[in-house]
Design a protein around this motif. Structure first.
Motif, short mmCIF file in Angstrom:
data_model
loop_
_atom_site.label_atom_id
_atom_site.label_comp_id
_atom_site.label_asym_id
_atom_site.label_seq_id
_atom_site.Cartn_x
_atom_site.Cartn_y
_atom_site.Cartn_z
N PRO A 19 20.73 -52.14 16.30
CA PRO A 19 20.26 -50.97 15.55
C PRO A 19 19.47 -49.98 16.41
O PRO A 19 19.54 -48.77 16.17
CB PRO A 19 19.37 -51.59 14.47
N ILE A 20 18.74 -50.47 17.39
CA ILE A 20 17.99 -49.56 18.26
C ILE A 20 18.95 -48.80 19.16
O ILE A 20 18.76 -47.60 19.42
CB ILE A 20 16.95 -50.34 19.09
N LYS A 79 20.35 -46.12 17.21
CA LYS A 79 19.35 -45.06 17.09
C LYS A 79 19.41 -44.12 18.30
O LYS A 79 19.33 -42.90 18.16
CB LYS A 79 17.96 -45.67 16.93
N LEU A 126 22.40 -41.88 18.01
CA LEU A 126 22.17 -40.80 17.05
C LEU A 126 21.26 -39.73 17.63
O LEU A 126 21.47 -38.53 17.40
CB LEU A 126 21.57 -41.37 15.76
N GLN A 127 20.27 -40.15 18.39
CA GLN A 127 19.37 -39.18 19.03
C GLN A 127 20.13 -38.33 20.05
O GLN A 127 19.92 -37.11 20.14
CB GLN A 127 18.21 -39.90 19.70
#
Length: 279
Positions: free
Chosen positions: A4-5, A8, A11-12
């Motif tokens: 999940p990180i 993230k 997505l960033q």
């Protein structure tokens, strides 16, 4: 780092790329093509090297070939985010040699961003200076990947923080030296030579650490770049060329080489045993 990180971070990077796209759209819409008229035209423009039609009235003379450079920007930001993670999470640094050298990832990500901006500058302006910057940025990625490869081949040597800074400084110096070197050796010879050297080094490192590295990434990286070269050649030769099409061969070259280069980075930064973990 849990998946999940990593998602993230993706997505960033995507958000940053979207913001850059909006900036480029704004520049293309608000500035005239005459901005570049004070600069010397490149030989590429004079010989109509690429298929896409030149729009001299637009700020982005070749819009598709310009916008496609955002592929390099996306991967560059992603690598910089990985580097930031490595700086903040050094507890497990011994588990991955590149995680223990985040400054090298900073250089790698910066080279991707450099190529994104440099190549966009060239295709937007079709100027001699833009062409030189574009080519140097291309070499910067290959040189940095070779630096990462050599660093891993001599895995018994542990570098201090000072030595890591000196290694990165040396790579930056080599990148600078390629500015005059590019005028002496044709890119049609130098680029393939560097690509073959890089893939040979990756294969050697795979032999050293079969349990941790994936030969599939080596093959994927090589396949993508060979396909990219093939498509670029067709584009230059105007095979199946439609100057007004949304789909341009050189734009695909940008996407494929960005993916190929990131696969090479991924090969070293992530282990096979616990994908897609960092460290």
């Amino acid at each position: 780092m849990p998946t999940p990180i990593l998602v993230k971070l993706l997505l960033q990077a995507a958000l940053a790329t979207l913001l850059m796209l909006m900036l480029w759209i704004g520049l293309d819409a608000s500035l005239p093509g005459t901005v570049w008229s004070v600069m010397t035209i490149s030989k590429s423009a004079l010989t109509v090297e690429y298929c896409e039609f030149n729009h001299p009235q637009r700020f982005f003379h070749q819009p598709i070939n310009t916008y496609s450079n955002l592929a390099y920007f996306f991967f560059g930001i992603l690598i910089l985010l990985i580097a930031r993670h490595d700086y903040r999470n050094r507890v497990n640094r011994q588990a991955n040699r590149l995680a223990d050298f985040p400054l090298l990832s900073v250089l790698m990500g910066s080279c991707f961003v450099y190529l994104s901006i440099g190549s966009a500058f060239f295709h937007a302006s079709l100027t001699y200076v833009g062409q030189r910057v574009d080519m140097n940025a291309t070499y910067s990625i290959l040189i940095t990947l070779l630096g990462i490869t050599l660093y891993h081949l001599v895995y018994r040597i542990r570098l201090s923080r000072l030595q890591q800074r000196l290694w990165v400084a040396a790579l930056v110096a080599v990148i600078g030296l390629f500015l005059p070197l590019a005028l002496l050796v044709p890119s049609s010879r130098l680029v393939p030579a560097l690509i073959l050297l890089l893939n040979a080094g990756m294969v050697m490192h795979f032999v050293q650490f079969r349990a941790q590295r994936s030969i599939g990434l080596v093959l994927l990286s090589l396949t993508l770049v060979v396909l990219a070269i093939y498509i670029r050649t067709l584009d230059v030769q105007k095979v199946g060329c439609d100057p007004y099409s949304f789909f341009q061969g050189h734009a695909l070259w940008h996407l494929l080489t960005a993916l190929s280069s990131f696969c090479s980075y991924w090969f070293f930064r992530f282990t096979k045993r616990r994908p897609p973990q960092l460290g």
